[in-house]
Design an enzyme around this catalytic site. Structure first.
Site, PDB file in Angstrom:
ATOM      1  N   SER A 224       0.715  -0.983  -0.051  1.00  0.00           N
ATOM      2  CA  SER A 224      -0.006  -0.097   0.004  1.00  0.00           C
ATOM      3  C   SER A 224       1.004   1.420  -0.110  1.00  0.00           C
ATOM      4  O   SER A 224       1.645   1.240  -0.774  1.00  0.00           O
ATOM      5  CB  SER A 224      -0.978   0.037   1.340  1.00  0.00           C
ATOM      6  N   ASP A 452      -8.873  -4.601  -5.806  1.00  0.00           N
ATOM      7  CA  ASP A 452      -8.552  -4.024  -4.743  1.00  0.00           C
ATOM      8  C   ASP A 452      -9.142  -2.706  -4.460  1.00  0.00           C
ATOM      9  O   ASP A 452      -9.512  -1.663  -4.967  1.00  0.00           O
ATOM     10  CB  ASP A 452      -7.118  -3.528  -4.793  1.00  0.00           C
ATOM     11  N   HIS A 479      -7.217  -6.068  -0.575  1.00  0.00           N
ATOM     12  CA  HIS A 479      -6.106  -5.141  -0.578  1.00  0.00           C
ATOM     13  C   HIS A 479      -4.726  -5.849   0.012  1.00  0.00           C
ATOM     14  O   HIS A 479      -4.353  -6.204   1.049  1.00  0.00           O
ATOM     15  CB  HIS A 479      -6.383  -4.190   0.543  1.00  0.00           C
TER      16      HIS A 479
END
Length: 511
Positions: A224, A452, A479
């Site tokens: 991320s 995602d 995710h």
């Protein structure tokens, strides 16, 4: 209106926020000369004093036996390396077999503590071949000084407030609350620290970590927001990368005004996937017609705009906390059963499950204390991105957000919206959108998941293209994927790359 608080990795059932400390140890690796000026060399020459992690975290902090922790010094301002310093907390689980080097992990955020990530890959060949390293970025977790803005009482008060409407008075009140928050950050943290907590500084901290660990080149896995740290490190130190895996990528040249809208669309897709699954079951709190799922959801959460739902602890479930709790469960399919339970409970007039989910996201412990993850999130975000200060752009963003994510449309649109928090931030941004340029960078790997909710698949495609990286496409609704426990195809390809530097096959698709 923004999804900015959902930019973290937040798989609810596995969320672990930890911190750790150090004592002395006689064992340390050889030291590597850093690509730095002589005045910075003293930071690279540090010897980590590895020791127990027991004294840094709270009672919930658990590490496997053999985990060691330490702190290393870095300059707060790299333009003033002889000035004030920060202490970066790092953790290590040593390789059990033939060692390749160290492997640094970052879980994302920004603002998320990462010491716990030394446990990543515990049951994989990574445990044999690498010293696995976690770290709390500057200002976060067990690193010092901490970014600090609100007290626990102030956070509870802010969360308990009813939402602001979109009338001129409501917008003015929301913006004043943002000014007050920024003022608290300045008062408690100081602008000198706030100006130097962004990606620009953290990647230089990462290189000092590399140096003090004794590695000629960096091995890195970033998730991320951790992908931003990765590609930014690659730009700054392309010749110092051995292997880099970026999972759940941010688009390096994305328009800050479009990013929340794109993320909203991602969460809508995740909600639709949840609804399709849930409505096929007889006890689904959204009914049995997926076409009516958004309307049923709005009927459940809409009344919270006026009145909080009851909770056993007496705090009540506000509209904002309900939305935070719901979004928290949409990061992975594994959490959908928790979402169903929370919505079913809300239908019965109680909000305990969704409040607990919001507490997990916001870093609130059972004793009422908070970690600094939310303070750090806003502080780092606002120095990493240029602020949107034009009201017509904010108004347009609000309208597009509602269109992209109907399940999050509160129904109170007026055509206008408050300026974002960063418009009132006390220090300027130090980074911004741009195309990646990293001449000499070796082959890297990007993993991107088709549905995602937080980082769109297309962002990973663009990042891989800009970096000349191998792209692994993961089909799924979650995710991030690597070492998630559910995507062995991704794990196999990435492990082969990290250990043997074998690039994944072109066009590899998993799931």
């Amino acid at each position: 209106m923004s999804l900015s608080r959902s930019g973290r990795i937040a798989t609810v059932l596995a969320l672990v926020l930890v911190a750790a400390a150090c004592s002395t140890s006689k064992n340390h690796p050889r030291h590597i000369t850093a690509p730095s000026t002589a005045v910075l060399q003293k930071y690279y020459d540090q010897i980590p004093q590895w020791g127990s992690c027991a004294s840094f975290g709270d009672a919930s902090t658990k590490f496997p036996e053999g985990t060691q922790c330490a702190r290393i010094a870095v300059p707060i301002d790299y333009d003033k390396p002889e000035g004030a310093t920060a202490q970066i907390a790092i953790s290590r689980i040593k390789a059990t077999g033939p060692r390749i080097g160290s492997l640094l992990f970052n879980p994302g955020g920004p603002g998320q503590a990462g010491l716990w990530m030394a446990t990543q890959g515990q049951d994989t060949p990574l445990a044999q071949r690498f010293d696995r390293i976690g770290f709390d970025p500057r200002g976060v977790g067990a690193s010092t000084p901490l970014i600090h803005c609100l007290t626990a009482e102030q956070w509870d008060h802010q969360r308990a407030e009813p939402p602001k409407d979109y009338s001129p008075a409501g917008i003015a009140a929301a913006e004043q609350e943002d000014r007050d928050f920024a003022g608290h950050c300045t008062e408690k943290s100081g602008n000198e620290l706030l100006a130097h907590v962004g990606t620009r500084e953290v990647v230089r901290d990462m290189d000092i970590i590399r140096g003090v660990l004794g590695d000629e080149k960096l091995n890195y896995v970033g998730y991320s927001y951790g992908t931003r740290l990765g590609y930014s490190y690659a730009e700054k130190f392309p010749g110092k990368v051995r292997a880099m895996v970026l999972d759940g990528a941010l688009d390096p040249d994305d328009d800050p005004a479009k990013e929340p809208v794109e993320q909203a669309a991602g969460f809508q897709k995740a909600f639709d996937a949840y609804a399709a699954s849930c409505t096929g079951k007889p006890q689904c709190p959204l009914g049995q017609d997926p076409a009516q799922a958004v309307a049923r959801f709005r009927a459940l959460v809409g009344p919270l705009w006026e009145h909080a739902a009851s909770t056993q602890d007496g705090r009540g479930l506000t509209y904002g906390d309900a939305i935070t709790g719901v979004q928290n469960t949409l990061y992975a399919e594994d959490n959908w059963n928790v979402l169903s339970a929370g919505l079913a409970q809300l239908a019965g007039g109680q909000g305990d499950i969704l409040l607990q989910l919001a507490d997990l996201y916001d870093g609130r412990s059972k004793d009422g204390t908070y970690d600094n993850s939310q303070d750090a999130f806003m502080s780092i975000h606002c120095v990493d991105e240029p602020a949107i200060k034009k009201r017509d752009e904010t108004d347009k963003q609000d309208a597009e957000f509602r269109k992209a994510a109907p399940f999050l449309d509160d129904g109170h649109a007026s055509g206008h919206a408050p300026l974002e928090m960063c418009a009132f931030w006390p220090v300027p941004n130090s980074s911004g959108p741009h195309n990646i340029s990293a001449p000499g960078l070796p082959k890297t790997v990007v993993v991107s998941t088709t549905a995602d909710p937080a980082t769109p698949y297309e962002a990973g495609v663009k990042l891989a293209r800009q970096m000349g990286a191998s792209l692994i496409t993961n089909k799924g609704t979650r995710h991030t994927a690597f070492l998630s426990g559910g995507v062995p195809c991704v794990d196999k390809a990435v492990l082969g790359y990290l250990i043997d530097l074998t690039s994944p096959p072109d066009g590899l698709t998993c799931g």
